[in-house]
Design an enzyme around this catalytic site. Structure first.
Site, short mmCIF file in Angstrom:
data_model
loop_
_atom_site.label_atom_id
_atom_site.label_comp_id
_atom_site.label_asym_id
_atom_site.label_seq_id
_atom_site.Cartn_x
_atom_site.Cartn_y
_atom_site.Cartn_z
N HIS A 161 20.18 11.53 34.00
CA HIS A 161 19.95 11.08 32.51
C HIS A 161 19.73 12.48 31.64
O HIS A 161 19.15 12.45 30.67
CB HIS A 161 18.44 10.31 32.44
CG HIS A 161 18.31 9.48 31.24
ND1 HIS A 161 17.71 10.05 30.13
CD2 HIS A 161 18.75 8.20 30.82
CE1 HIS A 161 17.84 9.08 29.16
NE2 HIS A 161 18.30 7.89 29.59
N ASP A 181 21.51 2.43 26.71
CA ASP A 181 22.13 3.31 27.41
C ASP A 181 21.77 2.71 28.86
O ASP A 181 22.17 3.39 29.72
CB ASP A 181 21.84 4.86 27.41
CG ASP A 181 20.30 5.38 27.28
OD1 ASP A 181 19.74 4.34 26.82
OD2 ASP A 181 20.26 6.36 27.47
N HIS A 182 20.92 1.69 28.58
CA HIS A 182 20.51 0.97 30.03
C HIS A 182 20.90 -0.27 30.19
O HIS A 182 20.50 -0.80 31.32
CB HIS A 182 18.87 1.36 30.26
CG HIS A 182 18.45 2.67 30.30
ND1 HIS A 182 18.14 3.21 31.56
CD2 HIS A 182 18.37 3.91 29.37
CE1 HIS A 182 17.70 4.59 31.24
NE2 HIS A 182 18.00 4.99 30.15
N HIS A 209 16.83 0.11 25.86
CA HIS A 209 17.49 1.10 25.16
C HIS A 209 18.83 1.01 25.66
O HIS A 209 19.21 0.42 26.68
CB HIS A 209 17.04 2.52 25.14
CG HIS A 209 16.11 2.70 24.63
ND1 HIS A 209 14.82 3.80 24.76
CD2 HIS A 209 15.60 2.33 23.19
CE1 HIS A 209 14.06 3.93 23.92
NE2 HIS A 209 14.37 3.13 22.97
N ASP A 242 13.14 5.23 31.77
CA ASP A 242 12.91 6.72 31.09
C ASP A 242 11.35 6.90 31.12
O ASP A 242 10.73 5.88 30.72
CB ASP A 242 13.32 6.55 29.74
CG ASP A 242 14.92 6.33 29.73
OD1 ASP A 242 15.61 6.47 30.65
OD2 ASP A 242 15.60 6.49 28.51
N HIS A 256 14.57 -0.77 30.52
CA HIS A 256 14.16 -0.99 29.48
C HIS A 256 15.39 -1.33 28.36
O HIS A 256 16.44 -1.22 28.99
CB HIS A 256 13.31 0.18 28.76
CG HIS A 256 14.06 1.49 28.78
ND1 HIS A 256 14.72 2.06 29.77
CD2 HIS A 256 14.38 2.10 27.77
CE1 HIS A 256 15.33 2.99 29.29
NE2 HIS A 256 15.09 3.16 28.03
ZN LIG Z 1 15.42 5.11 26.97
#
Ligand SMILES: [Zn+2]
Length: 305
Positions: A270, A66-67, A64, A212, A62
């Site tokens: 995570h 941090d990914h 976000h 997530d 996805h």
């Molecule tokens: Zn996320």
């Protein structure tokens, strides 16, 4: 016939000195798949001595940061290293716009082709397969559109029983048909049954990556009986309210999914930056499910035959 997961990052949100954001390198039978690519992932690949040029697939769960904030840097490094082999990126479509804009304004013309495979379905779909493996998406429940990935072997061919090979003087030329499950009809007309001459194929191993997501039992259908489940454990149950508000799981919830899906092992990760002692995640998960692997940078988890 290796099947191994290397944790490149086990933190969430911002990188810190001790933790990188999400990134898992999966080696499944010498196919190298990078799952998520948080900031600093390419440095982690170097640290754990993974050959960059062997990665042909990058899957992004996805958008976000941090990914995926490490992606454009990694693509640029591939270019600087002289990569020519095409690279497949599986991600929501907006990622293509982001990457192409970054490359354009930095006047970077990659010397290798980038193939974007758009993820947009809300149900599970087959996104890659070859003769040995397949990858399907796992729809997750997060604040933005998000997929996990089910990476599994295909059921292999029947295996030749070497003792019987000699005993019955089986000609080498008919081995392929035995592996396909066919019987052997000798010139004399005598028929030897396949199940006598061969052994069952090895069990097909599977790895499920789920990050997530908030706790949602609809995930169970996709992860039943997998050998290894990575399920995000952003919070401890003491912060269940935060987990709910931010669409994340606690260690206890991840372990509950692992137990209900009857998986082999649960891999955690995570972690929120608020926790300094990640052993607490293992302890909490183990109150529900025994086989817990505490994920952290550099941990390699092998799935044996
Ligand atoms: Zn996320």
């Amino acid at each position: 016939v290796k099947f191994e997961v290397t944790i490149l990052g086990s933190g969430s949100a911002a990188p810190t000195l001790g933790r990188n954001p999400s990134g898992h390198l999966v080696n499944i039978r010498e196919r190298f798949i990078l799952v998520d690519c948080g900031e600093g992932t390419q440095v982690q690949l170097r640290r754990y001595k993974i050959k960059f040029q062997r990665i042909n697939h990058i899957m992004i769960s996805h958008l976000h940061g941090d990914h995926f904030f490490g992606l454009v840097g990694l693509l640029s490094t591939f270019h600087l290293l002289g990569r020519e082999m095409a690279l497949n990126i599986y991600a929501p479509k907006a990622l293509q716009d982001i990457i192409e804009l970054q490359l354009k304004v930095s006047a970077t013309r990659l010397r290798y082709p980038l193939n974007f495979i758009y993820l947009e379905s809300k149900s599970s779909e087959l996104i890659f397969e070859d003769n040995l493996i397949e990858v399907r998406t796992i729809p997750l429940d997060h604040r933005v559109y998000c997929n996990g990935f089910l990476i599994r072997e295909k059921v292999g061919q029947r295996r030749i029983n070497k003792e019987l090979l000699a005993k019955y003087k089986i000609p080498l030329a008919i081995i392929p048909q035995l592996k396909d499950g066919k019987d052997w009809e000798k010139e004399s007309g005598e028929v030897l049954k396949n199940e006598v001459l061969t052994l069952n194929p090895h069990r097909a191993r599977a790895y499920a990556y789920c990050s997530d997501t908030r706790y949602n039992e609809s995930i169970l259908d996709h992860i039943n009986d997998v050998d290894l489940l990575y399920c995000e454990t952003t919070f401890l149950k003491a912060h269940l309210d935060r987990a709910k508000a931010t669409f994340h799981c606690t260690a206890e919830q991840a372990a509950t999914l692992a137990k209900k899906a009857n998986v082999g092992r649960l891999l955690t990760g995570h972690y929120s930056g608020r926790y300094s002692n990640i052993a607490d995640f293992e302890a909490e998960a183990k109150t529900v499910f025994d086989n817990v692997v505490l994920g952290s940078e550099g941990v390699k988890v092998e799935i044996k035959l």
